[in-house]
Design a protein around this motif. Sequence first.
Motif, PDB file in Angstrom:
ATOM      1  N   SER A 228       0.917  -1.282   0.037  1.00 36.01           N
ATOM      2  CA  SER A 228       0.029  -0.046   0.063  1.00 36.01           C
ATOM      3  C   SER A 228       0.923   1.288   0.007  1.00 36.01           C
ATOM      4  CB  SER A 228      -0.824   0.014   1.329  1.00 36.01           C
ATOM      5  OG  SER A 228      -1.877  -1.100   1.176  1.00 36.01           O
ATOM      6  N   GLY A 229       0.167   2.396  -0.802  1.00 35.42           N
ATOM      7  CA  GLY A 229       0.930   3.684  -0.485  1.00 35.42           C
ATOM      8  C   GLY A 229       2.458   3.666  -0.728  1.00 35.42           C
ATOM      9  N   LYS A 230       3.160   4.113   0.229  1.00 32.78           N
ATOM     10  CA  LYS A 230       4.601   4.123   0.017  1.00 32.78           C
ATOM     11  C   LYS A 230       5.283   2.901   0.531  1.00 32.78           C
ATOM     12  CE  LYS A 230       4.578   8.931   0.406  1.00 32.78           C
ATOM     13  NZ  LYS A 230       4.843  10.387   1.237  1.00 32.78           N
ATOM     14  N   THR A 257      -0.557  -9.868   3.656  1.00 32.83           N
ATOM     15  CA  THR A 257      -1.325 -10.297   2.664  1.00 32.83           C
ATOM     16  C   THR A 257       0.040 -10.693   1.406  1.00 32.83           C
ATOM     17  OG1 THR A 257      -1.453  -8.330   1.674  1.00 32.83           O
ATOM     18  CG2 THR A 257      -3.111  -8.956   2.751  1.00 32.83           C
ATOM     19  N   GLU A 258      -0.367 -11.837   0.898  1.00 32.84           N
ATOM     20  CA  GLU A 258       0.599 -12.363  -0.317  1.00 32.84           C
ATOM     21  C   GLU A 258       0.040 -11.900  -1.519  1.00 32.84           C
ATOM     22  OE1 GLU A 258       0.962 -16.503   0.651  1.00 32.84           O
ATOM     23  OE2 GLU A 258       1.628 -15.902   2.867  1.00 32.84           O
ATOM     24  N   ARG A 259      -1.000 -11.483  -1.668  1.00 29.33           N
ATOM     25  CA  ARG A 259      -1.322 -11.135  -3.128  1.00 29.33           C
ATOM     26  C   ARG A 259      -2.789 -10.324  -2.850  1.00 29.33           C
ATOM     27  NH1 ARG A 259      -5.841 -14.253  -3.493  1.00 29.33           N
ATOM     28  NH2 ARG A 259      -5.666 -16.294  -2.186  1.00 29.33           N
ATOM     29  N   ALA A 260      -3.255  -9.777  -4.190  1.00 32.95           N
ATOM     30  CA  ALA A 260      -4.367  -9.142  -4.144  1.00 32.95           C
ATOM     31  C   ALA A 260      -5.472  -9.848  -3.823  1.00 32.95           C
ATOM     32  CB  ALA A 260      -4.819  -8.294  -5.546  1.00 32.95           C
ATOM     33  N   ASN A 261      -6.291  -9.624  -2.775  1.00 36.19           N
ATOM     34  CA  ASN A 261      -7.559 -10.421  -2.494  1.00 36.19           C
ATOM     35  C   ASN A 261      -7.275 -11.532  -1.797  1.00 36.19           C
ATOM     36  OD1 ASN A 261      -9.598  -8.839  -3.863  1.00 36.19           O
ATOM     37  ND2 ASN A 261      -9.127  -9.764  -5.813  1.00 36.19           N
ATOM     38  N   TYR A 262      -6.297 -11.411  -1.139  1.00 36.94           N
ATOM     39  CA  TYR A 262      -5.747 -12.423  -0.170  1.00 36.94           C
ATOM     40  C   TYR A 262      -6.541 -12.242   1.199  1.00 36.94           C
ATOM     41  CZ  TYR A 262      -2.476 -15.251   2.776  1.00 36.94           C
ATOM     42  OH  TYR A 262      -1.952 -16.227   3.646  1.00 36.94           O
ATOM     43  N   GLY A 283      -3.483  -0.297   5.461  1.00 38.70           N
ATOM     44  CA  GLY A 283      -3.438  -0.010   4.177  1.00 38.70           C
ATOM     45  C   GLY A 283      -4.240   1.185   3.616  1.00 38.70           C
ATOM     46  N   GLY A 284      -4.701   0.972   2.432  1.00 38.84           N
ATOM     47  CA  GLY A 284      -5.581   2.163   1.758  1.00 38.84           C
ATOM     48  C   GLY A 284      -6.929   1.678   1.603  1.00 38.84           C
ATOM     49  N   ASP A 285      -7.409   2.596   0.779  1.00 37.46           N
ATOM     50  CA  ASP A 285      -8.872   2.193   0.483  1.00 37.46           C
ATOM     51  C   ASP A 285      -9.342   1.000  -0.245  1.00 37.46           C
ATOM     52  OD1 ASP A 285      -9.476   4.821   1.696  1.00 37.46           O
ATOM     53  OD2 ASP A 285      -9.523   5.941  -0.198  1.00 37.46           O
ATOM     54  N   GLY A 286      -8.359   0.701  -0.921  1.00 37.60           N
ATOM     55  CA  GLY A 286      -8.266  -0.738  -1.667  1.00 37.60           C
ATOM     56  C   GLY A 286      -8.457  -1.926  -0.772  1.00 37.60           C
ATOM     57  N   MET A 287      -7.604  -1.686   0.153  1.00 35.68           N
ATOM     58  CA  MET A 287      -7.326  -2.862   1.232  1.00 35.68           C
ATOM     59  C   MET A 287      -8.740  -2.869   2.361  1.00 35.68           C
ATOM     60  SD  MET A 287      -5.495  -5.073   1.936  1.00 35.68           S
ATOM     61  CE  MET A 287      -5.308  -6.406   3.325  1.00 35.68           C
ATOM     62  N   PHE A 288      -9.157  -1.681   2.242  1.00 33.16           N
ATOM     63  CA  PHE A 288     -10.428  -1.639   3.185  1.00 33.16           C
ATOM     64  C   PHE A 288     -11.778  -2.319   2.449  1.00 33.16           C
ATOM     65  CE2 PHE A 288     -14.425   0.443   4.672  1.00 33.16           C
ATOM     66  CZ  PHE A 288     -14.662   0.213   5.786  1.00 33.16           C
ATOM     67  N   SER A 289     -11.338  -2.035   1.057  1.00 33.70           N
ATOM     68  CA  SER A 289     -12.581  -2.599   0.338  1.00 33.70           C
ATOM     69  C   SER A 289     -12.531  -4.130   0.328  1.00 33.70           C
ATOM     70  CB  SER A 289     -12.506  -2.189  -1.158  1.00 33.70           C
ATOM     71  OG  SER A 289     -13.318  -2.636  -1.973  1.00 33.70           O
ATOM     72  N   GLU A 290     -11.353  -4.572   0.455  1.00 35.56           N
ATOM     73  CA  GLU A 290     -11.210  -6.096   0.518  1.00 35.56           C
ATOM     74  C   GLU A 290     -11.793  -6.638   1.778  1.00 35.56           C
ATOM     75  OE1 GLU A 290      -7.692  -8.349   0.182  1.00 35.56           O
ATOM     76  OE2 GLU A 290      -6.724  -7.108  -1.729  1.00 35.56           O
ATOM     77  N   ILE A 291     -11.445  -5.981   2.947  1.00 36.45           N
ATOM     78  CA  ILE A 291     -11.861  -6.585   4.160  1.00 36.45           C
ATOM     79  C   ILE A 291     -13.583  -6.390   4.145  1.00 36.45           C
ATOM     80  CG2 ILE A 291     -11.971  -5.856   6.579  1.00 36.45           C
ATOM     81  CD1 ILE A 291      -9.148  -6.690   5.409  1.00 36.45           C
ATOM     82  N   ALA A 326      -2.130   3.640   5.557  1.00 37.54           N
ATOM     83  CA  ALA A 326      -0.934   3.376   5.122  1.00 37.54           C
ATOM     84  C   ALA A 326      -0.915   3.404   3.630  1.00 37.54           C
ATOM     85  CB  ALA A 326      -0.276   1.957   5.619  1.00 37.54           C
ATOM     86  N   GLY A 327      -2.154   4.013   2.746  1.00 35.17           N
ATOM     87  CA  GLY A 327      -2.443   3.728   1.829  1.00 35.17           C
ATOM     88  C   GLY A 327      -2.089   5.309   1.059  1.00 35.17           C
ATOM     89  N   SER A 328      -2.698   5.237  -0.333  1.00 32.61           N
ATOM     90  CA  SER A 328      -2.470   6.440  -1.160  1.00 32.61           C
ATOM     91  C   SER A 328      -3.363   7.610  -0.780  1.00 32.61           C
ATOM     92  CB  SER A 328      -2.353   5.892  -2.765  1.00 32.61           C
ATOM     93  OG  SER A 328      -1.561   4.991  -2.768  1.00 32.61           O
ATOM     94  N   THR A 329      -4.546   7.291  -0.620  1.00 37.72           N
ATOM     95  CA  THR A 329      -5.608   8.181  -0.676  1.00 37.72           C
ATOM     96  C   THR A 329      -6.109   8.396   0.800  1.00 37.72           C
ATOM     97  OG1 THR A 329      -6.427   7.895  -2.772  1.00 37.72           O
ATOM     98  CG2 THR A 329      -7.716   9.350  -1.526  1.00 37.72           C
ATOM     99  N   ASP A 330      -6.258   7.350   1.417  1.00 36.75           N
ATOM    100  CA  ASP A 330      -6.802   7.194   3.074  1.00 36.75           C
ATOM    101  C   ASP A 330      -8.117   7.878   3.115  1.00 36.75           C
ATOM    102  OD1 ASP A 330      -4.692   5.424   3.469  1.00 36.75           O
ATOM    103  OD2 ASP A 330      -3.307   6.972   3.876  1.00 36.75           O
TER     104      ASP A 330
HETATM  105  N1  LIG Z   1       0.134  -8.641  -0.942  1.00 41.94           N
HETATM  106  C1  LIG Z   1      -0.347  -7.902  -2.037  1.00 41.94           C
HETATM  107  N2  LIG Z   1       0.207  -7.806  -3.265  1.00 41.94           N
HETATM  108  C2  LIG Z   1      -0.365  -7.141  -4.227  1.00 41.94           C
HETATM  109  N3  LIG Z   1      -1.450  -6.505  -4.159  1.00 41.94           N
HETATM  110  C3  LIG Z   1      -2.074  -6.513  -3.050  1.00 41.94           C
HETATM  111  C4  LIG Z   1      -1.578  -7.325  -1.843  1.00 41.94           C
HETATM  112  N4  LIG Z   1      -2.457  -7.076  -0.844  1.00 41.94           N
HETATM  113  C5  LIG Z   1      -3.423  -6.369  -1.114  1.00 41.94           C
HETATM  114  N5  LIG Z   1      -3.264  -5.997  -2.306  1.00 41.94           N
HETATM  115  C6  LIG Z   1      -4.102  -5.201  -3.393  1.00 41.94           C
HETATM  116  O1  LIG Z   1      -3.543  -4.020  -3.634  1.00 41.94           O
HETATM  117  C7  LIG Z   1      -4.239  -2.768  -3.881  1.00 41.94           C
HETATM  118  C8  LIG Z   1      -3.963  -1.659  -3.426  1.00 41.94           C
HETATM  119  O2  LIG Z   1      -4.106  -1.602  -1.933  1.00 41.94           O
HETATM  120  P1  LIG Z   1      -4.512  -0.399  -1.162  1.00 41.94           P
HETATM  121  O3  LIG Z   1      -4.016  -0.868   0.328  1.00 41.94           O
HETATM  122  O4  LIG Z   1      -5.613   0.501  -1.358  1.00 41.94           O
HETATM  123  O5  LIG Z   1      -2.976   0.777  -1.586  1.00 41.94           O
HETATM  124  P2  LIG Z   1      -3.131   2.144  -2.082  1.00 41.94           P
HETATM  125  O6  LIG Z   1      -3.783   3.059  -1.364  1.00 41.94           O
HETATM  126  O7  LIG Z   1      -1.809   2.536  -2.412  1.00 41.94           O
HETATM  127  O8  LIG Z   1      -3.884   1.965  -3.702  1.00 41.94           O
HETATM  128  C9  LIG Z   1      -5.783  -3.323  -3.518  1.00 41.94           C
HETATM  129  O9  LIG Z   1      -6.519  -3.626  -4.569  1.00 41.94           O
HETATM  130  C10 LIG Z   1      -5.511  -4.778  -2.876  1.00 41.94           C
HETATM  131  O10 LIG Z   1      -6.381  -5.559  -3.186  1.00 41.94           O
END
Ligand SMILES: Nc1ncnc2c1ncn2[C@@H]1O[C@H](COP(=O)(O)OP(=O)(O)O)[C@@H](O)[C@H]1O
Length: 633
Positions: A228-230, A257-262, A283-291, A326-330
């Motif tokens: 996420s973010g930086k 997390t090990e991948r997106a959608n983990y 993380g960021g808004d994307g991570m919150f969305s996963e949760i 810890a994300g980009s927009t938060d």
């Molecule tokens: N371990 C991972 N590797 C790669 N992508 C991941 C991982 N964990 C979560 N993601 C994905 O990363 C994307 C961005 O995450 P986010 O936390 O919102 O960061 P940012 O604010 O920088 O966009 C999300 O779509 C999330 O599903």
Amino acid sequence: MLPQSRLHLTCRSCQAQARAPRSYHHQAQTVVRGAPSPATTSGGVGVLSSLAEETPAEGQEQDGQTQMERPGRMLLLSELRVRNAAYDVSLSRSVLTWKRRTSSTVYHPFRPRFCVPSFPRRRPDPGVGHTVSVSEILSVREEEENSSRRRDDGSWKKIKEREGKDCGPAFTVSYVERSPHHRWRCAEVTFACPEEALCQHWVSSIREQLATIVSRPKRLLVYINPYSGKRQGKRIYERKVAPLFSQAGVSTHVIVTERANYARDHLKTGAELQKFDGVVCVGGDGMFSEIIHGLIWRTQIDGGVDPNCPEEALIPCTLRIGIIPAGSTDCICFATVGTNDPVTSALHIIVGDSQPMDVCSVHHNNAFLQYSVSLLGYGFYGDVLTDSEKKRWMGPARYDLSGVKMFLTHHYYEGTVSYLPAKGIMGTPRDAARCRSGCVVCQHNRQLLPEKAEMYEVDEASGSESDSEWRTLRGKFLAINAASMSCACPRSPKGLSPAAHLADGTTDLILVRKCSRFDFLRHLLRHTSKDDQFDLAFVEVHRVRRFRFTPRHCQSDSDLDLRENGKHQIFSQICRDHPACGCAPAYSSWNCDGEILNHTAIDVRVHCQFIQLFARGIEEPKVFEELPNPCAI
Ligand SMILES: Nc1ncnc2c1ncn2[C@@H]1O[C@H](COP(=O)(O)OP(=O)(O)O)[C@@H](O)[C@H]1O
Ligand SMILES: CCCCCCCCCCCCC/C=C/[C@@H](O)[C@H](COP(=O)(O)O)NC(C)=O
Ligand SMILES: [Ca+2]
């Protein structure tokens, strides 16, 4: 619960009078059932240490239980020392107060120690004293003699040395201290006691009070997105958050997390949610969305509801979610807490705050696509997201670059928007008032909801969704945004819809029609100034419960989405990559909380107060400036 700590009162005013200062006259000795009887003498150092509860005035004998349940009633009162100066310290069910003894002639300004050194301190008036709400005490610990603690600068310091050579037994209280811009910090104050028994009694009494706060989480499931973010998520958690959780006695199970959608998939299937009092995402808004996707799905499955069926009444999620930004927009953290600061978020989690939030469900042709809590944006924000995904390596700055690029391309999109206005509610998108902690608009509109929801459901069942209620607009749009909350973030501190509410069951539908680049820039710049971004002829805003969008080129039922329409996608891509190309693409894509949706024709409905966050909404400054200060009375 405090019935255990029932205090037996014995007025000992006559004995106490001889050695107690006047202010202690008519205090009563207190004995806590099951706890060692505390010493009540000063130990010959000129300090009265009394464990006291106010004795009910004669003739006002009341039921003991009722008295004890009164929040303001004093449980303990002692004279203790802070930095070698005498303080009157008292504990009630609701507050801990300490006030410099006015009889003292030596001036020792009280300065709490802060866990974070950068916080600019205000010097409290020693005559007024200090009040901390019990609900904002994080922890209490007994200091061991000769024990060492790490200083803020990383070095170690002896407690004895800090407190003075005759400090004796002491205990330290960590509590929430507010600093500017809605930030919270962990402050500490150490009280030196004349006797060990008194010290232990204070510690156990404060712990007893903390144990009565049932809303505090004890076990948390933490997901960290290391990208996420930086890419600082892990570091932020380990350095700033984990020590606070451990200090407050909150146990955690941490998953990186090990991948997106983990995280989403783990919540859907693997996580033993009954073991936890909340889920935290770093993380960021994307991570919150996963949760939320994982949790909402899991809640429906566990409750026997089909999460894909649009006709099913969904079950709200009760497990609270915390966001460590810890994300980009938060944006979700910023709009619910007032800042994107990891320590502040951790403290809101520890004290067990709750903030309900609306969730939009997005369907395409009756098939579920995604949930959204912040922004659903087509046109400008969809294009910015699509473009920025290719620049993820740049970190948060990708949005600025893509924003400028998409502003210059100035694409508009044709389509039809239909919406169901939120009728009979309190509040409009043009209000000057903002959604704040304890928002009455959210509470009021939530109460309205059951009958409204019923009305719409009846209409839906009949197949003709109350045509009179729906409104339809056609046109060319630079942007179509649905903001279910203000979407305030560091880039736009007042947000896309400054008066939107977190939990009122509505979303603000903002339509920016085709206009000149200059006018669009005026609109965009107003997100960062005090001027009203809706007060422009080409912008309209509606507070809605539900809306639909159909792009012009797929207004037939066999909606072609971007991914299916390969030929169109190629042309769109060429146009996007070459802003000089005069050909306008027919489709944008939807930015759904930072994720790109696969379809452009969508049906969106708001589910009021569908999830709960470890937050309390943004506090007005007066909320803490006007805290009751019994010391001052
Ligand atoms: N371990 C991972 N590797 C790669 N992508 C991941 C991982 N964990 C979560 N993601 C994905 O990363 C994307 C961005 O995450 P986010 O936390 O919102 O960061 P940012 O604010 O920088 O966009 C999300 O779509 C999330 O599903
Ligand atoms: C030319 C001047 C432009 C000034 C425009 C300022 C407006 C900025 C408003 C941003 C509102 C963002 C709403 C939140 C969206 C997030 O869900 C999403 C994803 O955030 P994430 O990367 O997961 O943290 N971010 C973006 C930029 O789409
Ligand atoms: Ca809302």
